[in-house]
Design a protein around this motif. Structure first.
Motif, short mmCIF file in Angstrom:
data_model
loop_
_atom_site.label_atom_id
_atom_site.label_comp_id
_atom_site.label_asym_id
_atom_site.label_seq_id
_atom_site.Cartn_x
_atom_site.Cartn_y
_atom_site.Cartn_z
N ASN A 1 0.83 -1.21 0.00
CA ASN A 1 0.00 0.00 0.00
C ASN A 1 0.86 1.26 0.00
O ASN A 1 2.08 1.21 0.21
CB ASN A 1 -0.97 0.03 1.18
CG ASN A 1 -0.31 -0.16 2.54
OD1 ASN A 1 -0.48 -1.22 3.16
ND2 ASN A 1 0.43 0.81 3.01
N GLY A 2 0.19 2.40 -0.23
CA GLY A 2 0.90 3.68 -0.25
C GLY A 2 1.98 3.74 -1.31
O GLY A 2 1.76 3.30 -2.44
N SER B 1 -0.94 -1.49 6.24
CA SER B 1 -0.37 -0.71 7.34
C SER B 1 -1.26 -0.74 8.58
O SER B 1 -0.78 -0.89 9.71
CB SER B 1 -0.16 0.74 6.91
OG SER B 1 0.85 0.84 5.95
N ASN B 2 -2.57 -0.57 8.40
CA ASN B 2 -3.45 -0.50 9.57
C ASN B 2 -3.43 -1.81 10.36
O ASN B 2 -3.42 -1.80 11.60
CB ASN B 2 -4.88 -0.13 9.15
CG ASN B 2 -5.48 -1.11 8.15
OD1 ASN B 2 -4.77 -1.70 7.35
ND2 ASN B 2 -6.77 -1.27 8.20
N HIS C 1 7.02 3.26 5.79
CA HIS C 1 6.45 2.87 7.08
C HIS C 1 7.40 3.10 8.25
O HIS C 1 6.96 3.11 9.40
CB HIS C 1 6.04 1.40 7.05
CG HIS C 1 7.17 0.49 6.70
ND1 HIS C 1 7.39 0.05 5.41
CD2 HIS C 1 8.17 -0.04 7.45
CE1 HIS C 1 8.46 -0.71 5.38
NE2 HIS C 1 8.95 -0.79 6.61
N LEU D 1 0.42 5.37 4.15
CA LEU D 1 -0.99 5.23 3.78
C LEU D 1 -1.33 5.86 2.44
O LEU D 1 -2.42 5.63 1.90
CB LEU D 1 -1.89 5.86 4.85
CG LEU D 1 -1.79 5.28 6.25
CD1 LEU D 1 -2.80 5.94 7.17
CD2 LEU D 1 -1.97 3.77 6.25
N LYS E 1 -6.87 3.70 4.70
CA LYS E 1 -7.12 4.41 5.95
C LYS E 1 -6.80 3.49 7.13
O LYS E 1 -6.80 2.27 7.00
CB LYS E 1 -8.58 4.88 6.00
CG LYS E 1 -8.94 5.89 4.93
CD LYS E 1 -10.38 6.33 5.05
CE LYS E 1 -10.73 7.36 3.98
NZ LYS E 1 -12.15 7.79 4.08
N LEU E 2 -6.61 4.11 8.27
CA LEU E 2 -6.34 3.31 9.47
C LEU E 2 -7.56 2.51 9.89
O LEU E 2 -7.45 1.46 10.48
CB LEU E 2 -5.88 4.20 10.63
CG LEU E 2 -4.45 4.73 10.54
CD1 LEU E 2 -4.11 5.52 11.79
CD2 LEU E 2 -3.46 3.59 10.37
#
Length: 286
Positions: free
Chosen positions: A74-75, A97-98, A129, A262, A284-285
């Protein structure tokens, strides 16, 4: 005292002895990802494990079980994968990430509840990250008082050994650690893609890899000694509940901190429509 440093291999009394002597826990973080056709997927993981184990043998402390799943697709990583790997399946052991952030907090909770006063997290995998995990580590330290140091082998090696991805730096470390998992005769794919291999990998040597890893261990050992000296013996009375941990996670989610992993980097080209990681470009988180 036993020379065993692996948490999984220690008997309860051995654990208690080591904890009281040096209440430091090491967490190796890795990932399976492409490092060219010449190299096995798990390079990042092997680096982190070796650095943690050798440092613990030198300075004391206990090495927690390795976490071989990490942030990638991601990101900023979504576009990187498109450029470096293309349509081929990269066979990643990645999580968003979340998911990783919340799990990371619970791993730190495990160490805190076990009585450690210092957690040293060493990742063999770099990326956007890193800044996010450094910030979360600081927040957890503020919550509990347990010191949390997040670093990578690239940071530990310093400017003398410039880091890369699957280039002279990384392939050299793998040649030193696991020469059986490097095969320089394997070439690029038919479409010309290098499967994330850097051309500087041709300059990799076992000797250079040994220099890099020795520098990482020496640097980490020095930092750990300073951290350990600033804290007393382990405490058995501390306990962090699930409820408090979830409340802490809620604070992380609701914070105004800008998480670098993110979304794409500023100025980065968007992921092509239809590419497998297009939907991972922004997350998103919660």
């Amino acid at each position: 005292m036993s020379q065993i440093v692996s948490w999984a291999e220690l008997f309860p009394r051995e654990f208690e002895e080591k904890l009281k002597a040096c209440p430091v826990v090491y967490l190796p973080l890795g990932l399976c990802e492409p490092h060219g056709l010449i190299s096995a997927f798990g390079l990042d993981t092997f680096k982190a494990e070796f650095i943690c184990q050798e440092t613990a043998r030198r300075t004391g402390g206990i090495v927690a079980p390795t976490m071989p799943y990490h942030i990638h697709e991601n990101g900023p990583s979504a576009r990187w994968l498109e450029d470096q790997v293309g349509a081929l399946n990269p066979r990643l052991t990645s999580v968003p990430s979340n998911v990783f952030f919340q799990l990371y907090i619970y791993l730190l909770r495990t160490f805190y509840n076990a009585g450690f006063r210092t957690a040293v997290v060493v990742s063999g995998h770099g990326g956007a990250h890193v800044a996010d995990l450094e910030w979360i580590s600081f927040q957890f330290e503020h919550l509990t008082g347990m010191q949390v140091m997040y670093t990578t082998d690239f940071a530990l090696a310093g400017g003398k050994y410039p880091g890369d991805h699957a280039g002279k730096y990384e392939i050299s470390t793998f040649l030193y650690l696991r020469p059986d998992l490097v095969d320089a005769t394997r070439t690029v794919l038919d479409d010309g893609k290098r499967f994330a291999l850097d051309p500087s990998s041709l300059e990799a040597t076992t000797e250079y890899g040994e220099e890099i890893l020795n520098a990482c261990i020496a640097s980490l050992a020095e930092r750990v000694q300073l951290l350990a000296a600033s804290r007393g013996a382990a405490e058995d009375s501390q306990f962090l509940s699930f409820q408090t941990t979830e409340q802490f996670w809620d604070q992380i989610v609701q914070s105004d901190h800008r998480f670098a992993s993110l979304q794409p980097r500023e100025g980065q080209l968007p992921v092509s429509r239809g590419y497998r990681y297009k939907n991972s470009e922004f997350i998103k988180l919660r």
